[in-house]
Design a protein around this motif. Structure first.
Motif, mmCIF file in Angstrom:
data_model
loop_
_atom_site.group_PDB
_atom_site.id
_atom_site.type_symbol
_atom_site.label_atom_id
_atom_site.label_comp_id
_atom_site.label_asym_id
_atom_site.label_seq_id
_atom_site.Cartn_x
_atom_site.Cartn_y
_atom_site.Cartn_z
ATOM 1 N N ARG A 57 77.519 33.163 75.987
ATOM 2 C CA ARG A 57 76.891 32.642 74.771
ATOM 3 C C ARG A 57 76.363 33.817 73.961
ATOM 4 N NH1 ARG A 57 72.268 29.501 75.993
ATOM 5 N NH2 ARG A 57 70.993 30.281 74.327
ATOM 6 N N PHE A 58 76.785 33.885 72.709
ATOM 7 C CA PHE A 58 76.355 34.943 71.795
ATOM 8 C C PHE A 58 75.679 34.323 70.582
ATOM 9 C CE2 PHE A 58 79.307 37.072 74.495
ATOM 10 C CZ PHE A 58 78.841 38.374 74.568
ATOM 11 N N SER A 59 74.758 35.055 69.992
ATOM 12 C CA SER A 59 73.924 34.515 68.917
ATOM 13 C C SER A 59 74.684 34.215 67.637
ATOM 14 C CB SER A 59 72.759 35.467 68.615
ATOM 15 O OG SER A 59 73.253 36.729 68.198
ATOM 16 N N ASP A 60 75.813 34.875 67.428
ATOM 17 C CA ASP A 60 76.567 34.677 66.190
ATOM 18 C C ASP A 60 77.982 35.236 66.347
ATOM 19 O OD1 ASP A 60 76.566 37.588 65.376
ATOM 20 O OD2 ASP A 60 74.404 37.205 65.350
ATOM 21 N N PRO A 61 78.875 34.896 65.415
ATOM 22 C CA PRO A 61 80.247 35.388 65.511
ATOM 23 C C PRO A 61 80.356 36.910 65.510
ATOM 24 C CG PRO A 61 80.173 33.503 64.036
ATOM 25 C CD PRO A 61 78.744 33.863 64.363
ATOM 26 N N ALA A 62 79.535 37.594 64.740
ATOM 27 C CA ALA A 62 79.617 39.057 64.685
ATOM 28 C C ALA A 62 79.319 39.686 66.043
ATOM 29 C CB ALA A 62 78.675 39.612 63.621
ATOM 30 N N SER A 63 78.306 39.200 66.735
ATOM 31 C CA SER A 63 77.983 39.776 68.051
ATOM 32 C C SER A 63 79.071 39.445 69.067
ATOM 33 C CB SER A 63 76.606 39.327 68.532
ATOM 34 O OG SER A 63 76.531 37.935 68.677
ATOM 35 N N PHE A 64 79.667 38.253 68.973
ATOM 36 C CA PHE A 64 80.768 37.912 69.874
ATOM 37 C C PHE A 64 81.973 38.820 69.630
ATOM 38 C CE2 PHE A 64 84.676 35.550 70.837
ATOM 39 C CZ PHE A 64 84.483 35.307 72.190
ATOM 40 N N ARG A 65 82.306 39.021 68.371
ATOM 41 C CA ARG A 65 83.446 39.887 68.047
ATOM 42 C C ARG A 65 83.177 41.335 68.467
ATOM 43 N NH1 ARG A 65 83.699 36.356 63.211
ATOM 44 N NH2 ARG A 65 85.528 35.044 63.513
ATOM 45 N N SER A 66 81.951 41.782 68.323
ATOM 46 C CA SER A 66 81.587 43.125 68.769
ATOM 47 C C SER A 66 81.771 43.237 70.288
ATOM 48 C CB SER A 66 80.140 43.426 68.372
ATOM 49 O OG SER A 66 79.746 44.682 68.848
ATOM 50 N N HIS A 67 81.366 42.203 70.995
ATOM 51 C CA HIS A 67 81.556 42.172 72.454
ATOM 52 C C HIS A 67 83.038 42.257 72.801
ATOM 53 C CE1 HIS A 67 81.657 40.819 76.578
ATOM 54 N NE2 HIS A 67 82.379 39.772 76.213
ATOM 55 N N GLN A 68 83.851 41.454 72.137
ATOM 56 C CA GLN A 68 85.286 41.453 72.405
ATOM 57 C C GLN A 68 85.894 42.837 72.152
ATOM 58 O OE1 GLN A 68 87.317 38.648 73.536
ATOM 59 N NE2 GLN A 68 85.235 38.175 74.152
ATOM 60 N N ALA A 69 85.462 43.500 71.100
ATOM 61 C CA ALA A 69 85.976 44.843 70.784
ATOM 62 C C ALA A 69 85.556 45.845 71.863
ATOM 63 C CB ALA A 69 85.474 45.287 69.417
ATOM 64 N N ARG A 70 84.300 45.754 72.313
ATOM 65 C CA ARG A 70 83.835 46.677 73.355
ATOM 66 C C ARG A 70 84.628 46.458 74.636
ATOM 67 N NH1 ARG A 70 81.566 46.750 77.955
ATOM 68 N NH2 ARG A 70 80.917 44.585 77.910
ATOM 69 N N VAL A 71 84.821 45.206 75.000
ATOM 70 C CA VAL A 71 85.538 44.889 76.233
ATOM 71 C C VAL A 71 86.976 45.407 76.169
ATOM 72 C CG1 VAL A 71 86.482 42.991 77.610
ATOM 73 C CG2 VAL A 71 84.096 42.942 76.889
ATOM 74 N N ALA A 72 87.616 45.259 75.033
ATOM 75 C CA ALA A 72 89.013 45.686 74.895
ATOM 76 C C ALA A 72 89.192 47.175 75.154
ATOM 77 C CB ALA A 72 89.530 45.331 73.507
ATOM 78 N N SER A 73 88.166 47.961 74.867
ATOM 79 C CA SER A 73 88.279 49.408 75.050
ATOM 80 C C SER A 73 87.542 49.906 76.300
ATOM 81 C CB SER A 73 87.736 50.131 73.814
ATOM 82 O OG SER A 73 86.346 49.885 73.675
ATOM 83 N N SER A 74 87.125 48.981 77.157
ATOM 84 C CA SER A 74 86.353 49.351 78.349
ATOM 85 C C SER A 74 87.231 49.488 79.587
ATOM 86 C CB SER A 74 85.286 48.287 78.624
ATOM 87 O OG SER A 74 85.897 47.095 79.097
#
Length: 94
Positions: A57-74
């Motif tokens: 659960r993320f507070s908003d779409p921007a934080s979710f998308r930021s999470h997805q981007a971080r995960v993709a490069s982790s």
């Protein structure tokens, strides 16, 4: 603001995939929970040793998308890229 949720399953092909998930998961959880906008992040093994239940659960779409981007490069993202995800995401404006 719209809360974004992700619910579903991480489905390993075999015991080697499951062992990889078990090894990398604690760091992945810690990094995700430390992200701005992360309200909750839970990944737990199910009765099936190859399947993990995922709830985010993320507070908003921007934080979710930021999470997805971080995960993709982790390390987690690279090591588990071939593991099947059966996720349903709600709260994103498409």
């Amino acid at each position: 603001m719209t809360t974004v949720t992700l619910e579903g399953l991480l489905v390993c092909r075999d015991a080697d995939d499951a062992a990889l998930v078990a090894e990398l998961l604690p760091t992945h959880i810690a990094l995700t929970r430390a992200e701005a906008g992360c309200l909750s992040f839970v990944v737990v093994a199910t009765d099936d040793p190859l399947v993990w239940s995922v709830s985010e659960r993320f507070s908003d779409p921007a934080s979710f998308r930021s999470h997805q981007a971080r995960v993709a490069s982790s390390e987690w993202g690279a090591a588990t890229a071939s593991i099947e995800r059966r996720y349903v995401v709600t709260g994103l404006d498409d």
